[in-house]
Design a protein around this motif. Structure first.
Motif, PDB file in Angstrom:
ATOM      1  N   GLU A   1       0.310  -1.595   0.180  1.00 44.91           N
ATOM      2  CA  GLU A   1      -0.168  -0.353  -0.243  1.00 44.91           C
ATOM      3  C   GLU A   1       0.578   1.199   0.187  1.00 44.91           C
ATOM      4  OE1 GLU A   1      -2.375   0.323   3.675  1.00 44.91           O
ATOM      5  OE2 GLU A   1      -3.711   2.860   2.975  1.00 44.91           O
ATOM      6  N   VAL A   2       0.509   1.880  -0.550  1.00 48.41           N
ATOM      7  CA  VAL A   2       0.987   3.470  -1.066  1.00 48.41           C
ATOM      8  C   VAL A   2       0.990   4.324  -0.661  1.00 48.41           C
ATOM      9  CG1 VAL A   2       2.068   5.128  -2.306  1.00 48.41           C
ATOM     10  CG2 VAL A   2       1.929   2.788  -3.106  1.00 48.41           C
ATOM     11  N   GLN A   3       1.815   4.942   0.711  1.00 50.58           N
ATOM     12  CA  GLN A   3       1.838   6.406   1.441  1.00 50.58           C
ATOM     13  C   GLN A   3       2.745   7.097   1.809  1.00 50.58           C
ATOM     14  OE1 GLN A   3       1.265   4.324   5.544  1.00 50.58           O
ATOM     15  NE2 GLN A   3      -1.291   4.380   5.407  1.00 50.58           N
ATOM     16  N   LEU A   4       1.501   8.357   1.640  1.00 52.88           N
ATOM     17  CA  LEU A   4       2.861   9.194   1.635  1.00 52.88           C
ATOM     18  C   LEU A   4       2.159  10.305   2.821  1.00 52.88           C
ATOM     19  CD1 LEU A   4       2.382  10.868  -1.887  1.00 52.88           C
ATOM     20  CD2 LEU A   4       4.035   9.323  -1.512  1.00 52.88           C
ATOM     21  N   VAL A   5       3.332  10.412   3.640  1.00 53.40           N
ATOM     22  CA  VAL A   5       2.699  11.484   4.495  1.00 53.40           C
ATOM     23  C   VAL A   5       3.443  12.367   5.075  1.00 53.40           C
ATOM     24  CG1 VAL A   5       3.103  11.384   7.800  1.00 53.40           C
ATOM     25  CG2 VAL A   5       2.762   8.858   6.211  1.00 53.40           C
ATOM     26  N   GLU A   6       2.443  13.914   4.984  1.00 50.27           N
ATOM     27  CA  GLU A   6       3.300  15.323   5.534  1.00 50.27           C
ATOM     28  C   GLU A   6       3.240  15.446   6.904  1.00 50.27           C
ATOM     29  OE1 GLU A   6       0.182  14.878   1.818  1.00 50.27           O
ATOM     30  OE2 GLU A   6       0.577  14.276   3.488  1.00 50.27           O
ATOM     31  N   SER A   7       4.428  15.962   6.901  1.00 52.23           N
ATOM     32  CA  SER A   7       4.701  16.818   7.789  1.00 52.23           C
ATOM     33  C   SER A   7       5.483  18.427   8.290  1.00 52.23           C
ATOM     34  CB  SER A   7       5.810  15.891   9.243  1.00 52.23           C
ATOM     35  OG  SER A   7       6.728  15.798   8.378  1.00 52.23           O
TER      36      SER A   7
END
Length: 115
Positions: A1-7
């Motif tokens: 599963e592709v996940q992009l996490v911004e911070s």
């Protein structure tokens, strides 16, 4: 599963700076088009910056000269360096890459510019 996490978002005064980060799992940014979007309450999702796989970069007129998009392939992390922030930059910021585009994929990171 592709996940992009911004911070990296936060509250800053006008004229301040922030650096947003975007990390990926299940996906590598190598050779991908990369994007940063933002969405303020009541507004549509807006493309802020885009970098093609050939390294060419595009910026919205409203951020040109103040924002810089970059990619650290070793860390598989996408960045948006923001300087001279203005109240109108306040929004939730989202990253994207390849076919992952728009403001609907991740949770984003809130940027608030206020005195």
């Amino acid at each position: 599963e592709v996940q992009l996490v911004e911070s990296g978002g936060g509250s800053v005064q006008p004229g301040g700076s922030l650096r947003l980060s975007c990390t990926a799992s299940g996906f590598t940014f190598d050779d991908s088009d990369i994007f940063w979007y933002r969405q303020a309450p009541g507004n549509e999702c807006e493309l802020v910056s885009h970098s093609n796989s050939d390294g060419s970069r595009w910026y919205a007129d409203s951020v040109k000269g103040r924002f810089t998009i970059s990619l650290d392939n070793a860390k598989n992390t996408l960045y948006l360096q923001m300087h001279s922030l203005k109240p109108e930059d306040s929004a939730v910021y989202y990253c994207g890459a390849g076919l992952i585009v728009g403001c609907d994929w991740g949770q984003g990171t809130q940027v608030t510019v206020s005195s």
